[in-house]
Every structure is written in C-alpha cells, then in structure tokens.
Write an enzyme that holds these catalytic residues in place. Structure first.
Site, PDB file in Angstrom:
ATOM      1  N   THR B  95       0.866  -1.177   0.000  1.00  0.00           N
ATOM      2  CA  THR B  95       0.000   0.000   0.000  1.00  0.00           C
ATOM      3  C   THR B  95       0.899   1.221   0.000  1.00  0.00           C
ATOM      4  O   THR B  95       1.457   1.611   1.027  1.00  0.00           O
ATOM      5  CB  THR B  95      -0.909   0.004   1.240  1.00  0.00           C
ATOM      6  OG1 THR B  95      -1.740  -1.156   1.174  1.00  0.00           O
ATOM      7  CG2 THR B  95      -1.783   1.248   1.269  1.00  0.00           C
ATOM      8  N   LYS B 171      -7.116   1.222  -3.330  1.00  0.00           N
ATOM      9  CA  LYS B 171      -6.692   0.704  -2.024  1.00  0.00           C
ATOM     10  C   LYS B 171      -6.733   1.799  -0.950  1.00  0.00           C
ATOM     11  O   LYS B 171      -7.219   1.574   0.164  1.00  0.00           O
ATOM     12  CB  LYS B 171      -5.283   0.120  -2.154  1.00  0.00           C
ATOM     13  CG  LYS B 171      -4.575  -0.203  -0.862  1.00  0.00           C
ATOM     14  CD  LYS B 171      -5.241  -1.301  -0.033  1.00  0.00           C
ATOM     15  CE  LYS B 171      -4.470  -1.499   1.267  1.00  0.00           C
ATOM     16  NZ  LYS B 171      -5.190  -2.302   2.237  1.00  0.00           N
ATOM     17  N   LYS B 240      -0.294   6.748   7.830  1.00  0.00           N
ATOM     18  CA  LYS B 240       0.309   6.864   6.490  1.00  0.00           C
ATOM     19  C   LYS B 240      -0.792   6.850   5.417  1.00  0.00           C
ATOM     20  O   LYS B 240      -0.780   7.671   4.491  1.00  0.00           O
ATOM     21  CB  LYS B 240       1.280   5.687   6.264  1.00  0.00           C
ATOM     22  CG  LYS B 240       1.936   5.668   4.892  1.00  0.00           C
ATOM     23  CD  LYS B 240       2.589   4.313   4.584  1.00  0.00           C
ATOM     24  CE  LYS B 240       1.574   3.255   4.185  1.00  0.00           C
ATOM     25  NZ  LYS B 240       2.126   1.982   3.699  1.00  0.00           N
TER      26      LYS B 240
END
Lengths: 297, 297
Positions: B95, B171, B240
């Site tokens: 990711t 995602k 993040k």
C-alpha cells in the site's frame, strides 16, 4: 389474538398485508381511509378511529411518521388510549423520539396498559418481503406475547430490555450509521470518479474486498445510479432522524462530528428542494461540491 | 514460473508461505534476514539483495511498508531494477502512493520491464488464511500472467485497467472507508453506552439488522473490546494511509470532510503515544471525549 393496526402508509401497508397473510385477525385505522380500504379484501376490518381499533384488540400496532402523529393517535380525543383494555398492549413500531416514547409510556401506565417499543430496520420493499429486523424493548412478558407478530413481519428481532425508549435510541443510532455510509461512499466515489475510476467498479471492488454487506451494496447502487426519484424513505424523514440523533447528542453530551457533517448535508439538500427525494440523495450534496468543476491547480 | 519475494514482514511472511505451499519456486530477500530464514525450511532460497532476487525470477513481488522502502528496494544501488530481465514483471503489492507507483513505472518502462500494482485488502490473519482480496492494475497480459500468484494468495481480485496507479487509489480509498467505519461505530457506541446500552449488544443488533458484514463485525469487536495491543496493522501505518488520502484530496480537489475528522483522530492518537497500537485505536480518541466524564446539564 386480535390485532389492531394504525397507520397503513408506505411501511404499514405491506406489514398489515403480511399479518393478514399469516392468518391474524386485523382491525385497521388510517387517517386517509382510502389507503387502508384495499386491505379489507384480505380480511381486515376497517374501523373509524384509533379508540375503536383499540377496543377491539389485544395488541394495537402503530406505524406512524413522527412524534406528533403518534401523540395524536395515542392520546387525542379519539386516541387508542381511550379504547385499550387494562393489560392491553400498545406496540409502537414507528421511528420516533425516545422522549415521546417515555411520555406515552407514562400515560399507558396510568391506565394499566402496557407499551412495547419495536421500531424496524428495512424499507418498504424489505417489509413486503418479510425481511424487516425489529428492535424491541418493553416488559419481557409483553414482548414475548408479541413474538408471533414479529415472526409475521420480519427476519428476527433484538431485544433491549424493559425500558421501551432504549429501542428507539438503537433505531436512531442505526439510522445515523446509514447516513455515515452514504457520506463515506459519496466521498470515496467522488474521488474515484475524479481519478477516472468508475464508481460502479469501485463499489463492486470494495464490497467484495471489504464489506460483503447488502446494506453497502444497496445504498451504494442508489448513490451510483442517483436513483432518488422513487423514495423508499424520503430525505425529509431522514432529516427527522438526524434531528433526533442531535437531540440525543445534546442529552448525553457525546460529541459526534460525523453526525454534524451529515446534518449539514441534510440542511443543504433541503435548501436545494430535495425533501421528497430518497434519503440517499444527501449524497448529491457531496457530488455537487466537485462535479462539473475542473480541479483547480 | 520463478517468483521473487521481497519483504517478509507481518503481511509478506504468510503470503510467502502460501506461495511455497502452492508449489511455487521462491527466491526471497528481506532487509532483516532473520525474519525470512524460517522460510528456507519450506523450500525458499534466501538471497543477499533485491538485484539477485530479480535476476533469478520472472516475477518479483514486493511487499513493503511505505514509499521510501519501495523506492530503495526498486532503484537503490542493489535494487531489483538492476537484476530484472526485459519483460520481467515487478508485482508491487504494497500500500503505497499512486505517485511512487508512477515513478517506478517510468523507471521500469525505460528498461523494458513491466510494473503491475496489486495492493491487498486483509490483515495478516486473513493473509495466512488465503483470504486476501487483491486490487490489480497494469498491462492486461502481465496481470493475467500473475493470476496463479493471486490464486495462491487470496479469495479473488478486482482489476482496474492498464494504469497501475489506479489500484493504489482504490486501495487508499478502501482504507479511508475502514477509517470511517471505525469513527462511525465509535460515535454510535459512545452514545449507546452513555444511554446504558451495551456496545456489544448494539453491535450485534446493527450487524444483524443492517450491515451483515464481517468487516463491521471484526472492527466492531476490536473497538468494543479495546483490543489494540496486538496490532494486525498499526495506527502509524493507518496514519500513512490517511496522509496518502489527503494527498489525493489535494490532487483532485474533492472535499472529504469525513477524512478530515479521522485525520485529526490520528493526530490526536499519535500525540497520545498510540502509534504502535492497532489502527482501530483511533476509536479510543472518540471515547476519551466523554468516557469517565459526567454529562453536564
């Protein structure tokens, strides 16, 4: 068991049909009599006022749009409270405020009548398919007595104890969660579409990858297709629920910023004349903030 | 087909195990060699640098924590780009940001190598059970070549066309939706608990009534049990993802107020020293705003 049924609107009508289909004896009142009349063909007896319905029944179901309607039907001059016998059950299935439920609970208690609160999750199509989920609260024995009614109307029920108002808090918080789904999907669809990913493809992926939920699938489709013109549940009714959720925030002093965001979506949607569109049309307020506008650099 | 695998952390390790279990020939590199060593017993060859792994493989999978790690492993002095043969496939399953994916896509293209982006949904336990859902994007033929890899790793995949970065946008938006679930559940649990309704009972009811979703059930349980001390995915990693989502907002100029709310939950949680707790611990910031404080009138 003789059952009264008051309120044969979008939700009440298919529910009354299912009760009749399960062989129950049904006495019906609806403010607009014409909406109830077709149920006579299925064996229902249509009566002239809530009091008459209550006098003929062991359990009286009310399925009404809001607090005001419930108060009038219950305690108005021809209200059901004047007809219901002692130990008779008022089964309130409307999505109304915990406060009005507490009020009518006291009124019934003064006449030795029993209130069970049992709001339902599911739109009219789910009601027609007997797929409602019912949230119940009230004296345990009375809830048990209503079991055959719940069986005739839905997939099952969750019980929240003796305090009827608890069921309404659960129902309002459930509707709050649906609003958050609409807002969250709308924001993610917006960004996906701006990045040239079709919302339909995005919805399909995240439902397979993450949610695997009929709720996300169904609301997702309504939002993607902008299918707001045949409301199963109007934006105006959704706004009522958002308002009741804000009242709970105020009573309990629990900050709910996600509720604040959807609340101003509702206000904006109402200002834009969307009151009679589907609930899911609050998503169009999200889309309006970027659609047809080039991204500024 | 010879497969390289770089990054045997919490996610990568069980994925590598599943590839080995499906009979694939696997060449492995991990920065901390000790974490990869046990895989040798299952038949993996542990090599000394990404370049070596790439030189031995037709497809090199990378499963890394962030943009910086992916850039270093790909294009550092011993990076995989220096070992991969022409037409070789770099299958990036991390990711990471769409931006870094575009950067390394260009670098690979300059060497006639192919990039497929394929980030995954699912935590380490889902990876171990082969229940990941994979989001893919890249040249169609290359995606097809990777099909046996996807089969060995997950439940299925959704493909988003030729532009690898699209998979990363999907995602990131998926992770945004998970954040909204945590916030929305936390707010509703808060109000329910304040109204003396057990969050566990509330979760059970709304999952039966509305969501019927393993995601709501699993995150709901983490939040109700405050089970944050054995992270499947840390709050730091979640932060993040929130940051990457904010970068997308800035690129595409789509307002996302729900993202803003969870973003400040993350900031608050980090300030409270929760970086290494589970992602779902952002819910504790919601609870902190009212728990142990009497409701003021």
């Amino acid at each position: 068991m003789k059952i009264g049924f008051i309120g044969t609107g979008k939700m009440g009508y298919p529910m009354a049909q299912n009760l009749l289909a399960s062989g129950k004896e049904l006495f019906i009142y609806n403010r607009t009599k014409e909406k109830a009349d077709p149920l006579a063909a299925f064996g229902a007896k249509i009566l002239g006022c809530p009091k008459e319905v209550a006098a003929s029944s062991d359990v009286v179901i009310t399925m009404l749009a809001n607090d005001e309607a419930l108060l009038e039907i219950t305690a108005g001059s021809e209200g059901l409270i004047h007809g219901l016998h002692e130990e008779g059950i008022h089964l309130s299935m409307s999505t109304v405020s915990p406060k009005v439920i507490q009020e009518i609970q006291s009124m019934h208690a003064a006449k030795n009548q029993i209130l069970v609160s049992a709001p339902v999750f599911g739109r009219p199509d789910a009601a027609a398919r007997k797929e409602l989920w019912i949230i119940t609260a009230g004296p345990l024995e009375a809830v048990r007595k209503c079991h055959p009614i719940f069986q005739a109307l839905g997939r099952g029920y969750s019980n929240f104890g003796e305090e009827p108002a608890r069921a309404n808090i659960v129902k309002i918080l459930g509707n709050f969660l649906i609003m958050t789904v609409i807002e969250a999907l709308s924001e993610s669809f917006s960004l996906a579409q701006r990045a040239k990913i079709l919302p339909q493809d995005f919805l399909s992926a995240i439902n397979q990858a993450l949610f695997r939920s009929p709720l996300y699938e169904n609301y997702g489709q309504l939002i993607v297709k902008k299918a707001f013109s045949e409301p199963g549940f109007t934006l105006q009714l959704g706004f009522k629920d958002a308002t009741m959720a804000r009242d709970l925030v105020e009573s309990y002093r629990v900050p709910m910023p996600y509720l604040d965001v959807v609340y101003w979506r509702f206000l904006s949607a109402l200002n834009h004349g969307k009151a009679e569109l589907d609930f899911a049309a609050i998503s169009s307020e999200v889309f309006d903030s970027w659609e047809d506008h080039p991204p500024l650099k």
